[in-house]
Design a protein around this motif. Structure first.
Motif, PDB file in Angstrom:
ATOM      1  N   PRO A  21       0.789   0.493  -5.987  1.00 20.88           N
ATOM      2  CA  PRO A  21      -0.100   1.634  -5.708  1.00 20.88           C
ATOM      3  C   PRO A  21      -1.534   1.237  -5.372  1.00 20.88           C
ATOM      4  O   PRO A  21      -2.163   1.834  -4.504  1.00 20.88           O
ATOM      5  N   LEU A  22      -2.062   0.234  -6.042  1.00 20.79           N
ATOM      6  CA  LEU A  22      -3.449  -0.168  -5.795  1.00 20.79           C
ATOM      7  C   LEU A  22      -3.649  -0.693  -4.379  1.00 20.79           C
ATOM      8  O   LEU A  22      -4.675  -0.437  -3.756  1.00 20.79           O
ATOM      9  N   THR A  23      -2.668  -1.411  -3.849  1.00 22.87           N
ATOM     10  CA  THR A  23      -2.808  -1.918  -2.478  1.00 22.87           C
ATOM     11  C   THR A  23      -2.722  -0.778  -1.466  1.00 22.87           C
ATOM     12  O   THR A  23      -3.355  -0.837  -0.424  1.00 22.87           O
ATOM     13  N   LYS A  24      -1.954   0.254  -1.773  1.00 28.11           N
ATOM     14  CA  LYS A  24      -1.911   1.425  -0.891  1.00 28.11           C
ATOM     15  C   LYS A  24      -3.283   2.102  -0.841  1.00 28.11           C
ATOM     16  O   LYS A  24      -3.756   2.509   0.215  1.00 28.11           O
ATOM     17  N   PRO A  28      -6.875   0.422   3.807  1.00 31.13           N
ATOM     18  CA  PRO A  28      -7.772   0.371   4.964  1.00 31.13           C
ATOM     19  C   PRO A  28      -8.723  -0.840   4.934  1.00 31.13           C
ATOM     20  O   PRO A  28      -9.269  -1.233   5.949  1.00 31.13           O
ATOM     21  N   PHE A  29      -8.906  -1.435   3.753  1.00 34.60           N
ATOM     22  CA  PHE A  29      -9.887  -2.510   3.593  1.00 34.60           C
ATOM     23  C   PHE A  29      -9.259  -3.878   3.353  1.00 34.60           C
ATOM     24  O   PHE A  29      -9.894  -4.895   3.550  1.00 34.60           O
ATOM     25  N   ILE A  30      -8.017  -3.887   2.880  1.00 33.47           N
ATOM     26  CA  ILE A  30      -7.354  -5.148   2.524  1.00 33.47           C
ATOM     27  C   ILE A  30      -6.125  -5.326   3.395  1.00 33.47           C
ATOM     28  O   ILE A  30      -5.296  -4.433   3.501  1.00 33.47           O
ATOM     29  N   ARG A  31      -6.023  -6.510   4.015  1.00 29.70           N
ATOM     30  CA  ARG A  31      -4.848  -6.829   4.829  1.00 29.70           C
ATOM     31  C   ARG A  31      -4.225  -8.107   4.299  1.00 29.70           C
ATOM     32  O   ARG A  31      -4.937  -9.039   3.927  1.00 29.70           O
ATOM     33  N   PHE A  32      -2.904  -8.136   4.284  1.00 32.49           N
ATOM     34  CA  PHE A  32      -2.158  -9.297   3.833  1.00 32.49           C
ATOM     35  C   PHE A  32      -1.471  -9.956   5.016  1.00 32.49           C
ATOM     36  O   PHE A  32      -0.930  -9.266   5.877  1.00 32.49           O
ATOM     37  N   PHE A  33      -1.492 -11.290   5.026  1.00 34.73           N
ATOM     38  CA  PHE A  33      -0.849 -12.064   6.085  1.00 34.73           C
ATOM     39  C   PHE A  33       0.013 -13.148   5.455  1.00 34.73           C
ATOM     40  O   PHE A  33      -0.304 -13.659   4.386  1.00 34.73           O
TER      41      PHE A  33
END
Length: 92
Positions: A21-24, A28-33
């Motif tokens: 839930p926190l990543t949702k 808009p500000f955090i992207r994972f690669f």
């Protein structure tokens, strides 16, 4: 404003990120690669597209930190704004 790109080099399943839930909330500000960052490309893009001061924080393998330090030192004149480099070295 802040943008955070996180590169996960091992055992990365992007579907699991979406279940937290926190990543949702911060998507808009955090992207994972997946995989290693191409630090030269990332920094070139940031230097070229900067709309203000840039803060770069390094923490990781020595070779990566060396590459970032070298790029920043050699390209300060290509960014019209202030560039700060913060190195965090963890030695256990």
């Amino acid at each position: 404003n802040i943008e955070c790109d996180i590169y996960i080099t091992r055992n990365f399943n992007p579907e699991l990120v979406e279940l937290i839930p926190l990543t949702k909330k911060f998507s808009p500000f955090i992207r994972f690669f997946s995989g290693r960052a191409n630090t030269t490309k990332v920094l070139q893009d940031e230097f070229l597209n900067a709309q203000g001061s840039i803060g770069i924080v390094t923490c990781g393998p020595s070779i990566m930190c060396d590459d970032i330090r070298s790029f920043v030192g050699g390209n300060l004149n290509s960014c019209p704004y202030r560039v700060d480099l913060f190195e965090e070295l963890q030695v256990w």
